[in-house]
Design a protein around this motif. Structure first.
Motif, PDB file in Angstrom:
ATOM      1  N   ALA A  11     -11.023  26.181   0.338  1.00 60.61           N
ATOM      2  CA  ALA A  11     -10.672  26.327  -1.081  1.00 60.61           C
ATOM      3  C   ALA A  11     -10.613  27.799  -1.478  1.00 60.61           C
ATOM      4  O   ALA A  11      -9.721  28.225  -2.216  1.00 60.61           O
ATOM      5  N   GLY A  12     -11.539  28.584  -0.970  1.00 62.90           N
ATOM      6  CA  GLY A  12     -11.530  30.018  -1.253  1.00 62.90           C
ATOM      7  C   GLY A  12     -10.308  30.697  -0.685  1.00 62.90           C
ATOM      8  O   GLY A  12      -9.699  31.569  -1.322  1.00 62.90           O
ATOM      9  N   PHE A  13      -9.912  30.299   0.524  1.00 63.40           N
ATOM     10  CA  PHE A  13      -8.722  30.858   1.150  1.00 63.40           C
ATOM     11  C   PHE A  13      -7.488  30.566   0.314  1.00 63.40           C
ATOM     12  O   PHE A  13      -6.672  31.455   0.049  1.00 63.40           O
ATOM     13  N   VAL A  14      -7.358  29.324  -0.138  1.00 65.90           N
ATOM     14  CA  VAL A  14      -6.195  28.930  -0.937  1.00 65.90           C
ATOM     15  C   VAL A  14      -6.155  29.704  -2.252  1.00 65.90           C
ATOM     16  O   VAL A  14      -5.106  30.214  -2.661  1.00 65.90           O
ATOM     17  N   LYS A  15      -7.302  29.816  -2.904  1.00 71.54           N
ATOM     18  CA  LYS A  15      -7.355  30.535  -4.184  1.00 71.54           C
ATOM     19  C   LYS A  15      -7.019  32.013  -3.987  1.00 71.54           C
ATOM     20  O   LYS A  15      -6.276  32.607  -4.769  1.00 71.54           O
ATOM     21  N   GLU A  16      -7.550  32.608  -2.926  1.00 66.00           N
ATOM     22  CA  GLU A  16      -7.260  34.016  -2.652  1.00 66.00           C
ATOM     23  C   GLU A  16      -5.765  34.222  -2.388  1.00 66.00           C
ATOM     24  O   GLU A  16      -5.142  35.125  -2.943  1.00 66.00           O
ATOM     25  N   GLU A  17      -5.185  33.388  -1.558  1.00 63.57           N
ATOM     26  CA  GLU A  17      -3.767  33.515  -1.224  1.00 63.57           C
ATOM     27  C   GLU A  17      -2.879  33.310  -2.450  1.00 63.57           C
ATOM     28  O   GLU A  17      -1.846  33.957  -2.587  1.00 63.57           O
ATOM     29  N   ALA A  18      -3.281  32.420  -3.336  1.00 63.70           N
ATOM     30  CA  ALA A  18      -2.473  32.127  -4.515  1.00 63.70           C
ATOM     31  C   ALA A  18      -2.427  33.293  -5.493  1.00 63.70           C
ATOM     32  O   ALA A  18      -1.428  33.488  -6.188  1.00 63.70           O
ATOM     33  N   PHE A  19      -3.483  34.085  -5.546  1.00 63.69           N
ATOM     34  CA  PHE A  19      -3.577  35.121  -6.575  1.00 63.69           C
ATOM     35  C   PHE A  19      -3.596  36.553  -6.061  1.00 63.69           C
ATOM     36  O   PHE A  19      -3.546  37.493  -6.854  1.00 63.69           O
ATOM     37  N   SER A  24      -1.884  41.492 -12.466  1.00 67.51           N
ATOM     38  CA  SER A  24      -2.749  41.472 -13.641  1.00 67.51           C
ATOM     39  C   SER A  24      -4.225  41.472 -13.223  1.00 67.51           C
ATOM     40  O   SER A  24      -4.575  41.012 -12.132  1.00 67.51           O
ATOM     41  N   PRO A  25      -5.082  41.979 -14.086  1.00 74.78           N
ATOM     42  CA  PRO A  25      -6.519  41.952 -13.783  1.00 74.78           C
ATOM     43  C   PRO A  25      -7.052  40.530 -13.589  1.00 74.78           C
ATOM     44  O   PRO A  25      -7.946  40.315 -12.777  1.00 74.78           O
ATOM     45  N   GLU A  26      -6.475  39.570 -14.310  1.00 72.65           N
ATOM     46  CA  GLU A  26      -6.911  38.184 -14.171  1.00 72.65           C
ATOM     47  C   GLU A  26      -6.598  37.659 -12.767  1.00 72.65           C
ATOM     48  O   GLU A  26      -7.417  36.968 -12.158  1.00 72.65           O
ATOM     49  N   SER A  27      -5.414  37.995 -12.261  1.00 70.08           N
ATOM     50  CA  SER A  27      -5.040  37.562 -10.914  1.00 70.08           C
ATOM     51  C   SER A  27      -5.954  38.189  -9.874  1.00 70.08           C
ATOM     52  O   SER A  27      -6.393  37.523  -8.932  1.00 70.08           O
ATOM     53  N   ALA A  31      -8.454  36.235  -7.298  1.00 69.60           N
ATOM     54  CA  ALA A  31      -8.382  36.471  -5.861  1.00 69.60           C
ATOM     55  C   ALA A  31      -9.764  36.843  -5.319  1.00 69.60           C
ATOM     56  O   ALA A  31     -10.164  36.371  -4.245  1.00 69.60           O
ATOM     57  N   GLN A  32     -10.497  37.664  -6.052  1.00 67.41           N
ATOM     58  CA  GLN A  32     -11.853  38.034  -5.624  1.00 67.41           C
ATOM     59  C   GLN A  32     -12.778  36.829  -5.638  1.00 67.41           C
ATOM     60  O   GLN A  32     -13.599  36.667  -4.732  1.00 67.41           O
TER      61      GLN A  32
END
Length: 59
Positions: A11-19, A24-27, A31-32
């Motif tokens: 799940a962390g990998f997917v979230k990191e890759e997506a953002f 933007s600072p939010e993205s 990602a972090q």
């Protein structure tokens, strides 16, 4: 290796890759969060956390 650790890592990998490519600072924050979740799952499974630069493909 725990199922929960594998799920967190995936799940962390997917979230990191997506953002990770967002400007933007939010993205960058999301990602972090993904990197942190991925590393938390790796630690639960007894693996070292990833410390390489994202997107390099380095192990």
């Amino acid at each position: 290796m725990s199922i929960e650790g594998k799920i967190k890592e995936a799940a962390g990998f997917v979230k990191e890759e997506a953002f990770e490519h967002g400007k933007s600072p939010e993205s960058q924050q999301k990602a972090q969060e993904g990197r942190d979740l991925r590393n938390e799952g790796r630690i639960e499974d007894g693996k070292p956390p990833k410390t390489t630069t994202p997107g390099t493909g380095a192990e």
